[in-house]
Design a protein around this motif. Structure first.
Motif, PDB file in Angstrom:
ATOM      1  N   TRP A 121      46.963  56.785 106.391  1.00 61.65           N
ATOM      2  CA  TRP A 121      46.204  56.044 107.399  1.00 61.65           C
ATOM      3  C   TRP A 121      44.707  56.162 107.163  1.00 61.65           C
ATOM      4  CZ3 TRP A 121      42.685  58.365 110.686  1.00 61.65           C
ATOM      5  CH2 TRP A 121      42.707  59.757 110.741  1.00 61.65           C
ATOM      6  N   VAL A 122      44.270  57.294 106.562  1.00 60.06           N
ATOM      7  CA  VAL A 122      42.856  57.456 106.232  1.00 60.06           C
ATOM      8  C   VAL A 122      42.456  56.463 105.142  1.00 60.06           C
ATOM      9  CG1 VAL A 122      41.132  59.048 105.328  1.00 60.06           C
ATOM     10  CG2 VAL A 122      42.873  59.869 106.921  1.00 60.06           C
ATOM     11  N   LEU A 123      43.329  56.252 104.184  1.00 57.02           N
ATOM     12  CA  LEU A 123      43.039  55.277 103.130  1.00 57.02           C
ATOM     13  C   LEU A 123      42.899  53.867 103.698  1.00 57.02           C
ATOM     14  CD1 LEU A 123      45.403  56.540 100.275  1.00 57.02           C
ATOM     15  CD2 LEU A 123      42.915  56.794 100.442  1.00 57.02           C
ATOM     16  N   TRP A 124      43.782  53.507 104.639  1.00 62.40           N
ATOM     17  CA  TRP A 124      43.659  52.193 105.280  1.00 62.40           C
ATOM     18  C   TRP A 124      42.345  52.079 106.043  1.00 62.40           C
ATOM     19  CZ3 TRP A 124      46.217  48.189 103.805  1.00 62.40           C
ATOM     20  CH2 TRP A 124      47.515  48.310 103.295  1.00 62.40           C
ATOM     21  N   ASN A 179      29.140  58.495 106.675  1.00 62.57           N
ATOM     22  CA  ASN A 179      30.381  59.113 107.161  1.00 62.57           C
ATOM     23  C   ASN A 179      31.608  58.814 106.320  1.00 62.57           C
ATOM     24  OD1 ASN A 179      29.678  60.366 109.965  1.00 62.57           O
ATOM     25  ND2 ASN A 179      28.678  58.379 109.968  1.00 62.57           N
ATOM     26  N   ALA A 180      31.540  57.840 105.439  1.00 64.80           N
ATOM     27  CA  ALA A 180      32.708  57.533 104.603  1.00 64.80           C
ATOM     28  C   ALA A 180      33.143  58.729 103.749  1.00 64.80           C
ATOM     29  CB  ALA A 180      32.417  56.312 103.729  1.00 64.80           C
ATOM     30  N   PRO A 181      32.224  59.517 103.136  1.00 65.02           N
ATOM     31  CA  PRO A 181      32.696  60.686 102.373  1.00 65.02           C
ATOM     32  C   PRO A 181      33.433  61.696 103.240  1.00 65.02           C
ATOM     33  CG  PRO A 181      30.439  60.148 101.785  1.00 65.02           C
ATOM     34  CD  PRO A 181      30.766  59.323 102.977  1.00 65.02           C
ATOM     35  N   PHE A 182      32.998  61.858 104.491  1.00 69.45           N
ATOM     36  CA  PHE A 182      33.684  62.808 105.371  1.00 69.45           C
ATOM     37  C   PHE A 182      35.059  62.287 105.764  1.00 69.45           C
ATOM     38  CE2 PHE A 182      29.150  63.636 106.046  1.00 69.45           C
ATOM     39  CZ  PHE A 182      29.100  64.975 105.722  1.00 69.45           C
ATOM     40  N   VAL A 183      35.183  60.979 105.941  1.00 70.47           N
ATOM     41  CA  VAL A 183      36.500  60.407 106.229  1.00 70.47           C
ATOM     42  C   VAL A 183      37.429  60.619 105.040  1.00 70.47           C
ATOM     43  CG1 VAL A 183      37.755  58.285 106.757  1.00 70.47           C
ATOM     44  CG2 VAL A 183      35.534  58.725 107.824  1.00 70.47           C
ATOM     45  N   GLY A 184      36.891  60.417 103.821  1.00 70.37           N
ATOM     46  CA  GLY A 184      37.696  60.673 102.629  1.00 70.37           C
ATOM     47  C   GLY A 184      38.086  62.132 102.502  1.00 70.37           C
ATOM     48  N   LEU A 185      37.163  63.024 102.838  1.00 67.33           N
ATOM     49  CA  LEU A 185      37.474  64.457 102.794  1.00 67.33           C
ATOM     50  C   LEU A 185      38.554  64.807 103.811  1.00 67.33           C
ATOM     51  CD1 LEU A 185      36.796  67.230 101.631  1.00 67.33           C
ATOM     52  CD2 LEU A 185      35.016  67.443 103.380  1.00 67.33           C
ATOM     53  N   LEU A 186      38.513  64.175 104.980  1.00 62.40           N
ATOM     54  CA  LEU A 186      39.572  64.391 105.970  1.00 62.40           C
ATOM     55  C   LEU A 186      40.922  63.985 105.406  1.00 62.40           C
ATOM     56  CD1 LEU A 186      40.606  64.996 108.845  1.00 62.40           C
ATOM     57  CD2 LEU A 186      39.962  62.632 109.439  1.00 62.40           C
ATOM     58  N   THR A 211      41.769  63.943 102.287  1.00 61.61           N
ATOM     59  CA  THR A 211      42.163  64.924 101.273  1.00 61.61           C
ATOM     60  C   THR A 211      42.751  66.177 101.911  1.00 61.61           C
ATOM     61  OG1 THR A 211      40.494  64.133  99.722  1.00 61.61           O
ATOM     62  CG2 THR A 211      41.304  66.371  99.404  1.00 61.61           C
ATOM     63  N   VAL A 212      42.120  66.658 102.962  1.00 56.28           N
ATOM     64  CA  VAL A 212      42.627  67.856 103.647  1.00 56.28           C
ATOM     65  C   VAL A 212      44.007  67.598 104.221  1.00 56.28           C
ATOM     66  CG1 VAL A 212      42.229  69.400 105.595  1.00 56.28           C
ATOM     67  CG2 VAL A 212      40.318  68.738 104.130  1.00 56.28           C
ATOM     68  N   LEU A 213      44.183  66.433 104.853  1.00 56.52           N
ATOM     69  CA  LEU A 213      45.500  66.112 105.420  1.00 56.52           C
ATOM     70  C   LEU A 213      46.547  65.989 104.327  1.00 56.52           C
ATOM     71  CD1 LEU A 213      44.516  63.478 108.142  1.00 56.52           C
ATOM     72  CD2 LEU A 213      45.047  65.899 108.455  1.00 56.52           C
ATOM     73  N   GLY A 214      46.157  65.416 103.191  1.00 51.50           N
ATOM     74  CA  GLY A 214      47.111  65.297 102.087  1.00 51.50           C
ATOM     75  C   GLY A 214      47.514  66.647 101.518  1.00 51.50           C
ATOM     76  N   ILE A 215      46.568  67.557 101.409  1.00 50.45           N
ATOM     77  CA  ILE A 215      46.882  68.899 100.899  1.00 50.45           C
ATOM     78  C   ILE A 215      47.783  69.650 101.881  1.00 50.45           C
ATOM     79  CG2 ILE A 215      45.866  71.134 100.341  1.00 50.45           C
ATOM     80  CD1 ILE A 215      43.488  69.649  99.150  1.00 50.45           C
ATOM     81  N   ILE A 216      47.514  69.489 103.185  1.00 52.88           N
ATOM     82  CA  ILE A 216      48.389  70.118 104.185  1.00 52.88           C
ATOM     83  C   ILE A 216      49.803  69.571 104.066  1.00 52.88           C
ATOM     84  CG2 ILE A 216      48.823  70.306 106.657  1.00 52.88           C
ATOM     85  CD1 ILE A 216      45.820  70.362 107.099  1.00 52.88           C
ATOM     86  N   HIS A 217      49.895  68.248 103.854  1.00 58.57           N
ATOM     87  CA  HIS A 217      51.228  67.633 103.706  1.00 58.57           C
ATOM     88  C   HIS A 217      51.922  68.163 102.462  1.00 58.57           C
ATOM     89  CE1 HIS A 217      54.212  64.439 103.005  1.00 58.57           C
ATOM     90  NE2 HIS A 217      54.142  64.238 104.331  1.00 58.57           N
ATOM     91  N   ALA A 218      51.191  68.319 101.343  1.00 55.72           N
ATOM     92  CA  ALA A 218      51.789  68.844 100.113  1.00 55.72           C
ATOM     93  C   ALA A 218      52.194  70.305 100.287  1.00 55.72           C
ATOM     94  CB  ALA A 218      50.796  68.703  98.961  1.00 55.72           C
ATOM     95  N   VAL A 255      42.664  61.352  96.047  1.00 54.41           N
ATOM     96  CA  VAL A 255      42.262  59.947  95.962  1.00 54.41           C
ATOM     97  C   VAL A 255      41.435  59.553  97.183  1.00 54.41           C
ATOM     98  CG1 VAL A 255      43.140  57.576  95.972  1.00 54.41           C
ATOM     99  CG2 VAL A 255      44.169  59.276  94.474  1.00 54.41           C
ATOM    100  N   ALA A 256      41.733  60.136  98.333  1.00 56.87           N
ATOM    101  CA  ALA A 256      41.006  59.792  99.557  1.00 56.87           C
ATOM    102  C   ALA A 256      39.525  60.130  99.424  1.00 56.87           C
ATOM    103  CB  ALA A 256      41.614  60.525 100.747  1.00 56.87           C
ATOM    104  N   THR A 257      39.211  61.267  98.815  1.00 52.75           N
ATOM    105  CA  THR A 257      37.808  61.618  98.614  1.00 52.75           C
ATOM    106  C   THR A 257      37.121  60.634  97.681  1.00 52.75           C
ATOM    107  OG1 THR A 257      38.262  63.965  98.969  1.00 52.75           O
ATOM    108  CG2 THR A 257      36.253  63.413  97.789  1.00 52.75           C
ATOM    109  N   ALA A 258      37.810  60.256  96.611  1.00 45.56           N
ATOM    110  CA  ALA A 258      37.234  59.296  95.672  1.00 45.56           C
ATOM    111  C   ALA A 258      36.989  57.947  96.348  1.00 45.56           C
ATOM    112  CB  ALA A 258      38.167  59.120  94.470  1.00 45.56           C
ATOM    113  N   VAL A 259      37.932  57.506  97.168  1.00 42.35           N
ATOM    114  CA  VAL A 259      37.759  56.234  97.867  1.00 42.35           C
ATOM    115  C   VAL A 259      36.601  56.323  98.864  1.00 42.35           C
ATOM    116  CG1 VAL A 259      38.865  54.583  99.426  1.00 42.35           C
ATOM    117  CG2 VAL A 259      40.157  55.578  97.551  1.00 42.35           C
ATOM    118  N   GLY A 260      36.483  57.466  99.543  1.00 39.18           N
ATOM    119  CA  GLY A 260      35.370  57.644 100.472  1.00 39.18           C
ATOM    120  C   GLY A 260      34.022  57.536  99.775  1.00 39.18           C
TER     121      GLY A 260
END
Length: 229
Positions: free
Chosen positions: A16-19, A124-131, A133-140, A165-170
């Protein structure tokens, strides 16, 4: 209880962060195009305008100055400021100055329109991407804990890479927004600087005409009667 609730939200993943980042990217591109078209359609060479007006005022040709103003884009800030100054010339120097300042203040928001939104996206886009990434790592990490030591390490690392990928997109969203914001802000500053220069130029050339002549402080000489021989 609160921790479990937050963990359940985190386990949703970063999709959802990527969207959200894609939506911010489209908004950023739309704002950049809108501002670029605005500045292109309202482009006025401030230095050339100041030179032309200076020549006309040196010649005392106010009608020529008015004609130059009429050739400007009618909804540009340069047109509004110079027109306000020339229109209020008969009312005095102070009225001329205040009219130009009022025209500048009323049109300045059009120059800065949507720039704050563009700056917010860029910041704020980099922080959204970092969020994401953190959620993805928690999921993994949850998947790794659920499958135990028998899990495939490659599958876990694949989840981590997908999270990064979320951080890169941010960053991909933020960098163009920040660059465009800086370019547009520089354009706004240059436009306002040229407007101030033109306003002071008008006041300089109109000041002798608008200020009333000061009475002489010395008394008039008294004629001396001639002696009759």
């Amino acid at each position: 209880m609160l921790t479990n609730l937050l963990l359940r939200l985190a386990f949703i993943g970063a999709e959802w962060v990527l969207w959200l980042l894609f939506a911010l990217s489209f908004a950023s591109i739309a704002l950049i195009i809108e501002r670029a078209l605005y500045f292109r359609n309202h482009k006025v060479n401030g230095e050339e305008l100041a030179t032309q007006l200076s020549e006309q005022f040196r010649k005392g040709n106010r009608q020529g100055a008015i004609q130059i103003v009429r050739e400007l884009p009618p909804d540009s800030i340069e047109y509004a400021v110079v027109s306000a100054g020339i229109t209020t010339m008969p009312n005095g120097l102070e009225s001329c100055y205040q009219a130009m300042q009022s025209a500048k203040a009323s049109l300045r928001p059009k120059l800065e329109k949507n720039l704050s939104i563009l700056a917010t996206i860029g910041a704020n886009a980099p922080f959204v991407g970092l969020l994401g990434t953190v959620l993805g790592i928690i999921h993994a990490a949850r998947d790794l804990a659920a499958t135990g030591s028998q899990s495939n390490p490659n599958a876990v690392m694949s989840g981590v890479f997908e999270a990064l990928v979320a951080t890169a997109v941010g960053l991909f969203v933020a960098i163009p927004a920040v660059v465009a914001y800086n370019i547009f802000q520089r354009r706004v500053r240059m436009t306002l600087s040229h407007v101030d220069s033109i306003a002071h130029l008008i006041l300089t050339f109109l000041q002798p005409d608008l200020q009333p002549a000061k009475p002489s402080s010395s008394p008039a000489p008294v004629p001396v009667p001639k002696k009759v021989s």
